[in-house]
Design a protein around this motif. Structure first.
Motif, PDB file in Angstrom:
ATOM      1  N   ALA A  16      27.236  72.827  -7.794  1.00  0.00           N
ATOM      2  CA  ALA A  16      25.936  72.756  -8.465  1.00  0.00           C
ATOM      3  C   ALA A  16      26.037  72.199  -9.876  1.00  0.00           C
ATOM      4  N   TYR A  17      27.243  72.164 -10.430  1.00  0.00           N
ATOM      5  CA  TYR A  17      27.433  71.703 -11.800  1.00  0.00           C
ATOM      6  C   TYR A  17      28.338  70.482 -11.807  1.00  0.00           C
ATOM      7  N   CYS A  18      28.104  69.613 -12.778  1.00  0.00           N
ATOM      8  CA  CYS A  18      28.871  68.376 -12.892  1.00  0.00           C
ATOM      9  C   CYS A  18      29.739  68.439 -14.145  1.00  0.00           C
ATOM     10  N   SER A  19      31.004  68.138 -13.988  1.00  0.00           N
ATOM     11  CA  SER A  19      31.928  68.195 -15.128  1.00  0.00           C
ATOM     12  C   SER A  19      31.549  67.208 -16.219  1.00  0.00           C
ATOM     13  N   GLU A  20      30.873  66.124 -15.826  1.00  0.00           N
ATOM     14  CA  GLU A  20      30.478  65.125 -16.818  1.00  0.00           C
ATOM     15  C   GLU A  20      29.420  65.668 -17.771  1.00  0.00           C
ATOM     16  N   ASN A  21      28.749  66.747 -17.388  1.00  0.00           N
ATOM     17  CA  ASN A  21      27.721  67.341 -18.242  1.00  0.00           C
ATOM     18  C   ASN A  21      28.273  68.405 -19.178  1.00  0.00           C
ATOM     19  N   ASN A  22      29.585  68.641 -19.137  1.00  0.00           N
ATOM     20  CA  ASN A  22      30.188  69.634 -20.019  1.00  0.00           C
ATOM     21  C   ASN A  22      30.174  69.162 -21.469  1.00  0.00           C
ATOM     22  N   VAL A  23      29.902  70.074 -22.380  1.00  0.00           N
ATOM     23  CA  VAL A  23      30.093  69.824 -23.804  1.00  0.00           C
ATOM     24  C   VAL A  23      31.508  70.284 -24.131  1.00  0.00           C
ATOM     25  N   LYS A  24      32.400  69.314 -24.337  1.00  0.00           N
ATOM     26  CA  LYS A  24      33.819  69.623 -24.474  1.00  0.00           C
ATOM     27  C   LYS A  24      34.180  69.946 -25.917  1.00  0.00           C
ATOM     28  N   MET A  25      35.154  70.852 -26.085  1.00  0.00           N
ATOM     29  CA  MET A  25      35.662  71.197 -27.402  1.00  0.00           C
ATOM     30  C   MET A  25      36.706  70.169 -27.825  1.00  0.00           C
ATOM     31  N   LEU A  26      36.620  69.714 -29.072  1.00  0.00           N
ATOM     32  CA  LEU A  26      37.598  68.745 -29.559  1.00  0.00           C
ATOM     33  C   LEU A  26      38.964  69.392 -29.759  1.00  0.00           C
ATOM     34  N   ASP A  79      37.647  75.751 -23.034  1.00  0.00           N
ATOM     35  CA  ASP A  79      37.678  74.348 -23.446  1.00  0.00           C
ATOM     36  C   ASP A  79      36.323  73.656 -23.418  1.00  0.00           C
ATOM     37  N   VAL A  80      35.275  74.316 -22.883  1.00  0.00           N
ATOM     38  CA  VAL A  80      33.939  73.723 -22.853  1.00  0.00           C
ATOM     39  C   VAL A  80      32.896  74.797 -23.164  1.00  0.00           C
ATOM     40  N   LEU A  81      31.704  74.333 -23.559  1.00  0.00           N
ATOM     41  CA  LEU A  81      30.573  75.246 -23.703  1.00  0.00           C
ATOM     42  C   LEU A  81      29.915  75.431 -22.342  1.00  0.00           C
ATOM     43  N   ARG A  82      29.379  76.606 -22.079  1.00  0.00           N
ATOM     44  CA  ARG A  82      28.862  76.920 -20.754  1.00  0.00           C
ATOM     45  C   ARG A  82      27.585  76.139 -20.441  1.00  0.00           C
ATOM     46  N   GLN A  83      27.500  75.645 -19.213  1.00  0.00           N
ATOM     47  CA  GLN A  83      26.275  75.028 -18.727  1.00  0.00           C
ATOM     48  C   GLN A  83      25.301  76.078 -18.212  1.00  0.00           C
ATOM     49  N   SER A  84      25.828  77.220 -17.826  1.00  0.00           N
ATOM     50  CA  SER A  84      25.006  78.271 -17.227  1.00  0.00           C
ATOM     51  C   SER A  84      25.586  79.631 -17.594  1.00  0.00           C
ATOM     52  N   LEU A  85      24.703  80.642 -17.619  1.00  0.00           N
ATOM     53  CA  LEU A  85      25.179  82.010 -17.842  1.00  0.00           C
ATOM     54  C   LEU A  85      25.901  82.560 -16.624  1.00  0.00           C
ATOM     55  N   LEU A  86      25.819  81.857 -15.499  1.00  0.00           N
ATOM     56  CA  LEU A  86      26.447  82.313 -14.258  1.00  0.00           C
ATOM     57  C   LEU A  86      27.927  82.606 -14.454  1.00  0.00           C
ATOM     58  N   PHE A  87      28.627  81.745 -15.213  1.00  0.00           N
ATOM     59  CA  PHE A  87      30.081  81.874 -15.337  1.00  0.00           C
ATOM     60  C   PHE A  87      30.469  83.196 -15.990  1.00  0.00           C
ATOM     61  N   GLY A  88      29.844  83.519 -17.109  1.00  0.00           N
ATOM     62  CA  GLY A  88      30.170  84.771 -17.796  1.00  0.00           C
ATOM     63  C   GLY A  88      29.753  85.991 -17.007  1.00  0.00           C
ATOM     64  N   THR A 142      33.745  78.572 -22.263  1.00  0.00           N
ATOM     65  CA  THR A 142      34.203  78.938 -20.930  1.00  0.00           C
ATOM     66  C   THR A 142      35.198  77.887 -20.444  1.00  0.00           C
ATOM     67  N   SER A 143      35.586  77.997 -19.190  1.00  0.00           N
ATOM     68  CA  SER A 143      36.589  77.096 -18.636  1.00  0.00           C
ATOM     69  C   SER A 143      35.930  75.972 -17.840  1.00  0.00           C
ATOM     70  N   SER A 144      36.437  74.761 -18.023  1.00  0.00           N
ATOM     71  CA  SER A 144      35.930  73.621 -17.253  1.00  0.00           C
ATOM     72  C   SER A 144      36.253  73.772 -15.770  1.00  0.00           C
ATOM     73  N   ALA A 145      37.164  74.695 -15.437  1.00  0.00           N
ATOM     74  CA  ALA A 145      37.508  74.928 -14.027  1.00  0.00           C
ATOM     75  C   ALA A 145      36.294  75.418 -13.242  1.00  0.00           C
ATOM     76  N   HIS A 146      35.354  76.092 -13.906  1.00  0.00           N
ATOM     77  CA  HIS A 146      34.162  76.582 -13.211  1.00  0.00           C
ATOM     78  C   HIS A 146      33.295  75.424 -12.726  1.00  0.00           C
ATOM     79  N   THR A 147      33.055  74.462 -13.594  1.00  0.00           N
ATOM     80  CA  THR A 147      32.216  73.333 -13.190  1.00  0.00           C
ATOM     81  C   THR A 147      32.941  72.433 -12.191  1.00  0.00           C
TER      82      THR A 147
END
Length: 819
Positions: free
Chosen positions: A542-552, A560-569, A532-537
């Motif tokens: 409620a979400y922190c960008s520092e907790n994103n699992v970023k794509m190399l 560019d990141v893996l989702r922290q929550s199903l909310l985004f999709g 998903t997009s880091s723009a969501h976090t």
């Protein structure tokens, strides 16, 4: 990728039909997704012949029309009404006969026998643009006198016909990104069918060009040989930039490449022929007379051929002159370096670039070109000078080019072919059948894999570097079986299987039970990308960008990141449907979520990363479809709560043991959470304004997210038991309780169940009242109590005694009063 049937026949003697060829290509791993017939002129001028105007006179009923007779075959004369001002007797003209189909862009019409202002017309004398041969429309097309009457126009104008294979090329087949590479596989298959090396590839002239005369000479410097292991080039002058010959334009157009000019077309032709991309630089724009292959500083601007300015990364390999960048290596050319009508001299580039570098640069800029398609899969490092030689010979023939320098070839460390040992026994073991050794050797030799030595145990092979994915014994065996044919392996009659112990509970089975239940209630299952997009976090508190699992190496900024929550999709799905006028939704999704937490104790490198699984629900809009006899009732939080509890109950979770809490995430405007001990099992509510605004959603959305791993843990604790249905009747008693506004019904229910566990079956609420008739700060609950004894009929005395206990407890614990 598109491959031309006619083009293939230049390199192999094909005497089979296009359909058979497509079947052979598919059988060897080059899956043919479609076969399309190509004609250099749409319709192929079918039904159009060369005719001669015998007579021409004015139409008696129209000043601008002419009445003609036209001979279209020996003795066959047609009356034709023509509106062209230049029609005259004695002319040789193209004639569309009755039944011919004429094309104008995407539209078409059929020639019919008709009457025009009272005169019969059995055809049409055609203009250049009506045939698709040009743009002239001021009159009909007049042909030379030697044109043969009755000759089909397709033959006179040499209309090219071809069949084009649309191949779904897999990333590992870098060796098949060209017509020669595709023909190589066909050679191997046909040789195997013939049982001998009957077919072989017919290569074009790859002899290195000699200097015609000394003149233009551009030096080359490669600063990073890891990013550019090989760079070849040559200078040519006396270039005449013009249209390409018709055969070349037709060949390129057949495979989806638009003709530009003879120089650019030749580079594209050689690329489609050999798989080696080329690039022609206008020598006059190579400032300083020098080509430098290097990376530049971060953020340097570069204007590409599409006139878009891009900011370069320090990792992007660039082709530069002495002052400025000219081309993104292996991906896209620059605006001011390409060939134009004024070009007189060129520097022709043929290089091998690091596949990883090209792939990352192409993804960073969102560019997917024919060149990057080949380089990022791994081109042949040992064909650069051969492709250069082929292009030079065509430039000399069709552009009048003169070679003015030696071929520059910077190749500091040769990329060697692969040496592979393969055992006969392993071939039989992995394939499952025994293939004759002569067939195996024939396949390998036909694929240009050299047999260095042979023994009783196996073969010692040299695999050409162009086969970038054939480096191990298993890869060789795969090459053998794909040519031999997977369909040639007979299925065994016996079936072998093994028994495995399924986990308890089986996660897949539990998930299917819940999915079936939700679908039965009108939900639709959705599946979104885990990326998903880091723009969501960034946008949702409620979400922190520092907790994103970023794509190399992200595919794009939206992924560019893996989702922290199903909310985004889920919200993306809601807004997608909303924008298509579908606002009544009930959707659910099972999916994994990912989190990075740098504060975790780092026992190993994966410790800060965690993965969970969730179930998300979302409802919005009407509860029921809009009809004339149903109320316009909207979905709400209570509807969602019912679904959540139903899910938990369906898998055996005792919802009575779950604690209801108001400690919820800020993604909710209002809502509740369900907890077991200290672990949050689920939370649900109305999506906050911040969430709705970020996703541009114009209506209320009720969202729930359930920790599915926690649910599975609760399911493990579930003990299945049986309790017989009581033969004795239930009794209902109601109480109207006046309580403080801050008292929740859950407190009343909990107290009642603690007071009487034996005969109290359930506690429910059927009315809540708050108003001016009650004391300030008070509200009234109408509560129902269902009582039932398992062994006997309840007496009034026992019922009254139980209700008295309830009343006293509510008075003592909650300060409740009876109304």
């Amino acid at each position: 990728m598109k491959i031309s049937y006619n083009w293939l026949k230049q390199y192999i003697d094909l005497d089979i039909s296009p359909d058979e060829t497509g079947e052979l290509l598919t059988s060897c791993g080059l899956e043919v997704e479609a076969i399309e017939k190509y004609q250099s002129v749409k319709g192929g001028l079918e039904g159009i012949v060369i005719g001669k105007v015998l007579t021409c006179e004015k139409h008696p009923g129209a000043d601008k029309l002419s009445k003609t007779t036209v001979e279209v075959a020996d003795g066959k004369i047609l009356p034709i009404v023509c509106g062209a001002p230049n029609v005259a007797a004695g002319q040789k003209v193209p004639v569309a006969t009755v039944g011919a189909v004429m094309y104008s862009g995407e539209e078409s019409f059929k020639i019919k026998k008709s009457k025009i202002r009272g005169e019969v017309s059995e055809g049409m004398i055609c203009a250049e643009d009506e045939l698709g041969l040009g743009t002239f429309h001021d009159g009909i097309m007049v042909l030379p006198d030697h044109a043969e009457i009755g000759l089909p126009a397709s033959k006179y104008f040499d209309i090219q016909e071809d069949y084009v294979f649309e191949i779904g090329l897999t990333p590992n087949r870098a060796d098949a990104t060209s017509h020669i590479g595709t023909a190589r596989d066909l050679v191997a298959i046909l040789n195997l069918k013939a049982g001998e090396k009957k077919f072989s590839l017919k290569y074009p002239d790859f002899d290195l060009p000699k200097i015609d005369r000394k003149g233009l000479n551009i030096e080359v410097e490669v600063e990073d040989s890891k990013l550019c292991p090989r760079y070849s080039g040559v200078c040519l002058e006396n270039i005449e930039v013009k249209e390409s010959p018709d055969w070349m334009k037709a060949a390129l157009e057949a495979v989806g490449i638009r003709s530009i000019n003879n120089v650019v077309d030749i580079t594209n032709y050689v690329m489609m022929e050999t798989g080696q991309p080329l690039h022609a630089f206008d020598a006059a724009k190579v400032e300083g007379g020098k080509i430098v292959v290097k990376t530049l500083d971060e953020g340097v601007p570069f204007v590409s051929l599409d006139e878009e300015e891009r900011k370069l990364s320090s990792k992007d390999l660039m082709i530069c002159n002495a002052k400025a960048p000219m081309c993104i290596a292996g991906v896209f050319g620059g605006l001011d370096s390409g060939v134009s009508e004024k070009t007189e001299g060129i520097f022709l580039e043929s290089a091998y670039f690091n596949p990883t570098t090209v792939r990352k640069t192409a993804r960073r800029f969102g560019l997917n070109t024919d060149s990057s398609f080949r380089f990022e899969r791994g081109a042949d490092p040992n064909i650069t000078t051969k492709a250069l030689a082929r292009a030079v010979s065509l430039l000399k023939e069709y552009a009048g080019a003169v070679v003015t320098s030696e071929v520059k070839d910077i190749y500091p460390t040769k990329i060697e072919d692969f040496s592979v040992e393969v055992k006969w026994r392993n071939i039989d073991r992995l394939i499952g059948i025994s293939i004759p050794q002569n067939d195996i050797k024939l396949i390998l030799e036909s694929l240009d894999i050299e047999i260095l030595s042979e023994s009783e145990e196996g073969l010692s092979l040299r695999v050409p570097a162009l086969k970038v994915d054939v480096t191990r014994e298993a890869d060789i065996i795969e090459e053998i079986i794909r040519i031999y044919g997977f369909n040639s392996i007979e299925l065994k009659s016996d079936v072998r299987s093994c028994l495995t112990q399924a986990p308890n509970p089986d996660p897949e089975k539990v998930q299917n039970i819940v999915a079936d239940a939700l679908v039965a209630n009108g939900f639709v299952e959705i599946m979104n990308n885990s990326l998903t997009s880091s723009a969501h976090t960034d946008a949702i508190d409620a979400y922190c960008s520092e907790n994103n699992v970023k794509m190399l190496n992200p595919l794009s900024s939206e992924l560019d990141v893996l989702r922290q929550s199903l909310l985004f999709g889920v919200m993306d799905s809601v807004v997608y449907n909303q924008n298509r006028r579908t606002s009544d939704l009930m959707v659910f999704e099972f999916g994994k979520t990912y989190r990075y937490d740098a504060q975790e104790e780092i026992a190993d490198e994966l410790a800060p990363y965690s993965e969970g699984k969730s179930l998300a629900l979302a409802i919005c809009g009407r509860k029921n479809p809009e009809t004339w006899n149903a109320a316009d009732e909207q979905n709400d939080i209570f509807q969602l709560k019912g679904y959540v509890l139903q899910i938990l109950h369906r898998v055996g979770v005792n919802v009575e043991k779950l604690k209801v809490s108001e400690e919820i995430s800020s993604i909710f405007k209002e809502g509740l959470a369900l907890k077991f001990k200290k672990r949050k099992i689920a939370e649900f509510g109305s999506a906050s304004l911040q969430v709705l605004k970020h996703f541009d959603i114009k209506q209320d959305v009720f969202y729930a997210e359930i920790d599915w791993n926690a649910v599975l843990e609760l399911v493990k604790m579930n003990k299945v038991g049986y309790e017989p249905v009581s033969k004795f009747p239930e009794v209902r008693r109601d109480l109207a309780l006046l309580v403080d506004k801050n008292i929740k019904f859950s407190e009343i229910k909990s107290l009642a169940l603690n007071v009487e566990k034996h005969i109290l079956k359930s506690v429910g609420i059927f009315d809540v009242y708050e108003g001016d008739k009650l004391p300030e700060g008070k509200k009234s609950y109408a509560v129902k109590f269902i009582l039932q004894h398992p062994d006997k009929t309840l007496t009034d005395k026992l019922i009254d005694k139980t209700m008295s206990k309830f009343i006293k407890t509510f008075q003592d614990k909650l300060g409740a009063e009876l109304r």
